[in-house]
Scaffold this motif. Structure first.
Motif, PDB file in Angstrom:
ATOM      1  N   LYS A  98      38.938  31.050  37.462  1.00  0.00           N
ATOM      2  CA  LYS A  98      39.108  32.307  38.197  1.00  0.00           C
ATOM      3  C   LYS A  98      37.857  32.742  38.947  1.00  0.00           C
ATOM      4  O   LYS A  98      37.922  33.611  39.811  1.00  0.00           O
ATOM      5  CB  LYS A  98      39.439  33.440  37.212  1.00  0.00           C
ATOM      6  N   ARG A 130      35.540  34.299  37.264  1.00  0.00           N
ATOM      7  CA  ARG A 130      35.492  35.626  36.664  1.00  0.00           C
ATOM      8  C   ARG A 130      34.142  35.892  36.015  1.00  0.00           C
ATOM      9  O   ARG A 130      33.598  35.024  35.338  1.00  0.00           O
ATOM     10  CB  ARG A 130      36.592  35.728  35.603  1.00  0.00           C
ATOM     11  N   SER A 172      44.968  37.954  34.435  1.00  0.00           N
ATOM     12  CA  SER A 172      45.884  37.724  35.543  1.00  0.00           C
ATOM     13  C   SER A 172      45.498  36.411  36.235  1.00  0.00           C
ATOM     14  O   SER A 172      44.320  36.054  36.291  1.00  0.00           O
ATOM     15  CB  SER A 172      45.811  38.889  36.526  1.00  0.00           C
ATOM     16  N   ASN A 185      44.940  35.139  39.096  1.00  0.00           N
ATOM     17  CA  ASN A 185      44.427  35.159  40.466  1.00  0.00           C
ATOM     18  C   ASN A 185      42.967  34.769  40.460  1.00  0.00           C
ATOM     19  O   ASN A 185      42.310  34.822  39.417  1.00  0.00           O
ATOM     20  CB  ASN A 185      44.559  36.579  41.040  1.00  0.00           C
ATOM     21  N   SER A 191      46.487  40.649  41.800  1.00  0.00           N
ATOM     22  CA  SER A 191      47.144  39.871  40.749  1.00  0.00           C
ATOM     23  C   SER A 191      48.444  39.278  41.275  1.00  0.00           C
ATOM     24  O   SER A 191      49.115  39.875  42.103  1.00  0.00           O
ATOM     25  CB  SER A 191      47.433  40.765  39.544  1.00  0.00           C
ATOM     26  N   GLU A 201      49.446  45.323  36.286  1.00  0.00           N
ATOM     27  CA  GLU A 201      49.042  44.877  34.958  1.00  0.00           C
ATOM     28  C   GLU A 201      49.295  45.962  33.915  1.00  0.00           C
ATOM     29  O   GLU A 201      49.443  47.137  34.227  1.00  0.00           O
ATOM     30  CB  GLU A 201      47.549  44.506  34.940  1.00  0.00           C
ATOM     31  N   HIS A 248      38.259  45.063  43.452  1.00  0.00           N
ATOM     32  CA  HIS A 248      39.454  44.414  42.962  1.00  0.00           C
ATOM     33  C   HIS A 248      40.550  44.474  43.994  1.00  0.00           C
ATOM     34  O   HIS A 248      40.558  45.375  44.807  1.00  0.00           O
ATOM     35  CB  HIS A 248      39.940  45.221  41.751  1.00  0.00           C
TER      36      HIS A 248
END
Ligand code: TXA
Ligand code: MG
Length: 351
Positions: free
Chosen positions: A57, A59, A144, A146, A152, A181, A237
């Motif tokens: 991701k 992330r 999620s 993405n 998402s 979400e 986001h």
């Protein structure tokens, strides 16, 4: 089922579930449907598998994951302590779109909780999700599905577009029913605190447990040096490439303001689009519109798909006609982040 570069629409549910469970048990990643958004799952007990989620991701490491379970018995392996408030929320809303933060068990690695002593747990309502988790026989950590920062995925295609080549398996379960979400609730204290709003509203939680607070970060910008209650809230986001601006205030004032901007000189040679509930479409007779439906539920279901459409259609600017009472907290929370907190109070502009 999709295999990295190839797309398979599954016919045999049993074998789709079995393949997903095998992949998870072997330490692999699986994209699976939930009622909220598609998740990117891995064995929550396996720190190496979990680290692969962060890598796929892109992330930030300090943003913890939600652990998904299929049966109440699994809670024992995930939580060290479940408060009375947490228990009541689970009994009332599970399976369903709410994640409950509890003290974490020693079996959950720091990679999942980002070093926190707590963990968010959720039992999804989506049958395929629960079948896969139950068949794997392990709790499944899943953000999620993405690329970090993008909206998402509410369709398998969105996850495919973001993660193709990075995950071995994508299970297509059709469009997600809810579309935003899960509600994230900190239930470690006496009064539950909503850290991220979702389809389960503050009112519903208050009715279930008698009391609720909404964290101030839900609708405002986190301060730079603030210790974040929910680390996910501090990141930009859901943002399309287009400039998104949120307009709040009286309906007619908003329409005046948006129409003016849409047709202003600075938009010469650029394309813009208006996002609004169906009831406001008539206020924009000469504008391109992406409609969000009739109410909060429909707006939730349409929001992320619509944010992706803005980029697919190459718009330069998107004007979001906000109606907070009708759209609800979950949609407002997502759109102000997509807009990078660019909010115009129509009729009160200082320009
Ligand atoms: O609906 C959902 O929750 C989806 C589906 C796949 O279940 N999952 C999801 O995960 O949205 P993710 O990682 O995109 O968002 C998790 C959010 C983040 O904002 C994170 O900071 C917060 O939950 N979170 C997770 N664990 C936490 C904890 N222990 N304390 C505070 N916040 C936590
Ligand atoms: Mg996410």
């Amino acid at each position: 089922i999709m295999k990295t570069a190839t797309i398979f629409a599954w016919k045999d549910r049993e074998s789709a579930v079995a393949q997903a469970a095998e992949e998870l048990k072997g330490g692999g990643l699986v994209v699976f449907p939930t009622e909220t958004v598609y998740g990117l799952g891995a064995n929550a007990f396996d720190a190496d598998a979990v680290r692969r989620i962060f890598k796929a991701k892109g992330r930030p490491q300090d943003n913890p994951l939600i652990v998904h379970i299929a049966k109440m018995e699994q809670l024992r392996d995930v939580a060290a302590e479940v408060s009375g408030t947490a228990r009541r929320l689970m009994e009332r809303f599970w399976p369903g779109p709410i994640s409950v933060i509890v003290k974490k068990s020693a079996r959950i690695p720091d990679a999942v909780s980002a070093g926190l002593g707590t963990v968010a747990v959720r039992m999804p309502e989506n049958d395929l999700a629960r079948e896969i988790i139950a068949r794997a026989g392990i709790p499944v950590a899943a953000p999620s599905a993405n690329i970090s920062g993008k909206p998402s995925p509410t369709l398998a295609r969105h996850a495919y577009e973001d993660l193709c080549g990075k995950v071995p398996l994508i299970i297509d379960g059709g469009p997600c029913r809810v579309g935003v979400e899960s509600t994230v609730v900190d239930a470690t204290g006496e009064i539950p605190v909503i850290l991220r709003p979702g389809d389960i509203t503050p009112e519903m939680i208050r009715q279930a447990v008698g009391n609720v607070r909404v964290h101030h970060g839900v609708m405002s910008e986190a301060q730079k040096d603030e210790v974040c209650a929910s680390p996910g809230m501090k990141y930009r986001h859901y943002a399309p490439k287009a400039n998104v601006t949120v307009f709040t205030g009286d309906k007619k004032e908003v329409a005046k303001c948006v129409n003016f901007r849409y047709h202003s000189d600075s938009m010469q040679g650029k394309t813009a689009v208006v996002l609004c509930l169906d009831e406001c479409a008539g206020l924009y007779p000469e504008c391109r519109i992406l409609p969000l439906g009739r109410d909060a539920g429909e707006a939730e279901a349409a929001l992320f798909r619509t944010l992706r459409e803005i980029d697919e259609q190459g718009f330069d600017a998107a004007y979001f006609h906000a109606q907070e009472e009708k759209m609800g907290l979950a949609v407002m929370n997502r759109i102000i982040r997509a807009a990078g907190h660019r909010i115009v109070a129509a009729g009160e502009e200082k320009e």
